[in-house]
Design an enzyme around this catalytic site. Structure first.
Site, PDB file in Angstrom:
ATOM      1  N   CYS A 111       3.208  -3.208   4.020  1.00 26.28           N
ATOM      2  CA  CYS A 111       2.366  -2.088   4.436  1.00 26.28           C
ATOM      3  C   CYS A 111       3.115  -1.375   5.560  1.00 26.28           C
ATOM      4  CB  CYS A 111       0.956  -2.546   4.828  1.00 26.28           C
ATOM      5  SG  CYS A 111       0.854  -3.685   6.225  1.00 26.28           S
ATOM      6  N   HIS A 121       9.650 -24.305   8.912  1.00 23.43           N
ATOM      7  CA  HIS A 121       8.649 -25.000   9.729  1.00 23.43           C
ATOM      8  C   HIS A 121       7.218 -24.781   9.239  1.00 23.43           C
ATOM      9  CE1 HIS A 121      11.296 -25.549  13.594  1.00 23.43           C
ATOM     10  NE2 HIS A 121      11.917 -25.912  12.490  1.00 23.43           N
ATOM     11  N   ILE A 148       1.157  -6.154   9.255  1.00 22.14           N
ATOM     12  CA  ILE A 148       0.094  -6.903   9.949  1.00 22.14           C
ATOM     13  C   ILE A 148      -1.194  -6.975   9.130  1.00 22.14           C
ATOM     14  CG2 ILE A 148      -1.393  -6.931  11.987  1.00 22.14           C
ATOM     15  CD1 ILE A 148       0.999  -5.657  13.534  1.00 22.14           C
ATOM     16  N   GLY A 149      -1.644  -5.838   8.647  1.00 24.01           N
ATOM     17  CA  GLY A 149      -2.890  -5.832   7.869  1.00 24.01           C
ATOM     18  C   GLY A 149      -2.770  -6.729   6.645  1.00 24.01           C
ATOM     19  N   THR A 198       2.998  -1.869   8.836  1.00 27.37           N
ATOM     20  CA  THR A 198       3.476  -2.833   9.833  1.00 27.37           C
ATOM     21  C   THR A 198       3.640  -4.253   9.300  1.00 27.37           C
ATOM     22  OG1 THR A 198       1.203  -3.345  10.443  1.00 27.37           O
ATOM     23  CG2 THR A 198       2.302  -1.580  11.692  1.00 27.37           C
ATOM     24  N   HIS A 238       6.877 -31.436  10.153  1.00 26.27           N
ATOM     25  CA  HIS A 238       6.128 -30.208   9.878  1.00 26.27           C
ATOM     26  C   HIS A 238       5.058 -30.416   8.796  1.00 26.27           C
ATOM     27  CE1 HIS A 238       8.955 -28.242  12.460  1.00 26.27           C
ATOM     28  NE2 HIS A 238       9.956 -28.682  11.721  1.00 26.27           N
ATOM     29  N   ASP A 254       0.868  -1.171   0.000  1.00 29.83           N
ATOM     30  CA  ASP A 254       0.000   0.000   0.000  1.00 29.83           C
ATOM     31  C   ASP A 254       0.910   1.229   0.000  1.00 29.83           C
ATOM     32  OD1 ASP A 254       0.895   0.227   2.617  1.00 29.83           O
ATOM     33  OD2 ASP A 254      -1.081   0.120   3.558  1.00 29.83           O
ATOM     34  N   HIS A 255       0.318   2.419   0.173  1.00 28.30           N
ATOM     35  CA  HIS A 255       1.119   3.653   0.143  1.00 28.30           C
ATOM     36  C   HIS A 255       2.166   3.673   1.253  1.00 28.30           C
ATOM     37  CE1 HIS A 255      -2.318   4.064   2.780  1.00 28.30           C
ATOM     38  NE2 HIS A 255      -1.648   4.971   3.461  1.00 28.30           N
TER      39      HIS A 255
HETATM   40  C1  RB5 Z   1      -1.798   2.591   6.570  1.00 26.10           C
HETATM   41  O1  RB5 Z   1      -1.784   3.797   7.273  1.00 26.10           O
HETATM   42  C2  RB5 Z   1      -1.580   1.436   7.541  1.00 26.10           C
HETATM   43  O2  RB5 Z   1      -2.665   1.282   8.372  1.00 26.10           O
HETATM   44  C3  RB5 Z   1      -1.304   0.147   6.782  1.00 26.10           C
HETATM   45  O3  RB5 Z   1      -0.217   0.342   5.942  1.00 26.10           O
HETATM   46  C4  RB5 Z   1      -0.933  -1.072   7.587  1.00 26.10           C
HETATM   47  O4  RB5 Z   1       0.079  -0.787   8.506  1.00 26.10           O
HETATM   48  C5  RB5 Z   1      -2.015  -1.863   8.145  1.00 26.10           C
HETATM   49  O5  RB5 Z   1      -1.783  -2.931   8.720  1.00 26.10           O
END
Ligand code: RB5
Length: 147
Positions: A65, A98, A69-70, A67, A133, A8-9
């Site tokens: 992204c 694993h 995580i998303g 983090t 595994h 993403d951005h």
């Molecule tokens: C974008 O601001 C941010 O929320 C996205 O890049 C990401 O970190 C989500 O998990």
């Protein structure tokens, strides 16, 4: 081996770094965006990569992204995708050895470019160990196909 990559951005600059690293290894890379700093929604880009990996059109995926995580949450909704957020080379090696992870997720706001390149190298260079595994991967598949 074909590699699908997207961000993403908030992951755009790290994606560029990883593209360079992948090209230096002569990988066949499909860059699925995003291509500029306009704000976009990470689920759209996670799904672009996840679909290619799930179909077998790409062997591995990389998602960036803020983090990681998303991207990982969305990618793991796709059957056959095992996405791992990795912040160290050790995690990248374990995710492959694993967990037979097929999508690497990174966070540009968390991991610097040099470390991210090393994490990508570790991910690409580590084979799945199989053995004990393998049955655990089968259990993941069973969860995916449960009603
Ligand atoms: C974008 O601001 C941010 O929320 C996205 O890049 C990401 O970190 C989500 O998990």
């Amino acid at each position: 081996m074909r590699l699908a990559i997207a961000s993403d951005h908030a992951g755009l600059e790290l994606k560029a770094e990883l593209l360079e690293a992948g090209r230096a290894r002569s990988l066949q890379i499909e860059d699925l965006g995003t291509y500029n700093n306009d704000s976009v929604d990470y689920p759209d880009f996670a799904s672009k990569v996840a679909r290619l990996v799930a179909s077998g059109a790409a062997g591995f995926g990389v998602l960036v992204c803020g983090t990681g995580i998303g991207m990982s949450i969305v990618a793991n909704k796709h059957r056959g995708v095992r996405a791992a957020v990795c912040r160290s080379e050790f995690e990248a090696r374990m995710a492959r050895a694993h967990n037979d992870a097929n999508v690497l997720c990174l966070g540009q706001r968390v991991t610097g470019p040099g470390l991210a390149r090393s994490i990508l190298e570790a991910f690409l260079d580590t084979p799945f160990e199989g053995g004990r595994h393998q049955k655990r991967i089968q259990k993941i598949r069973d969860v995916e196909s449960a009603p």
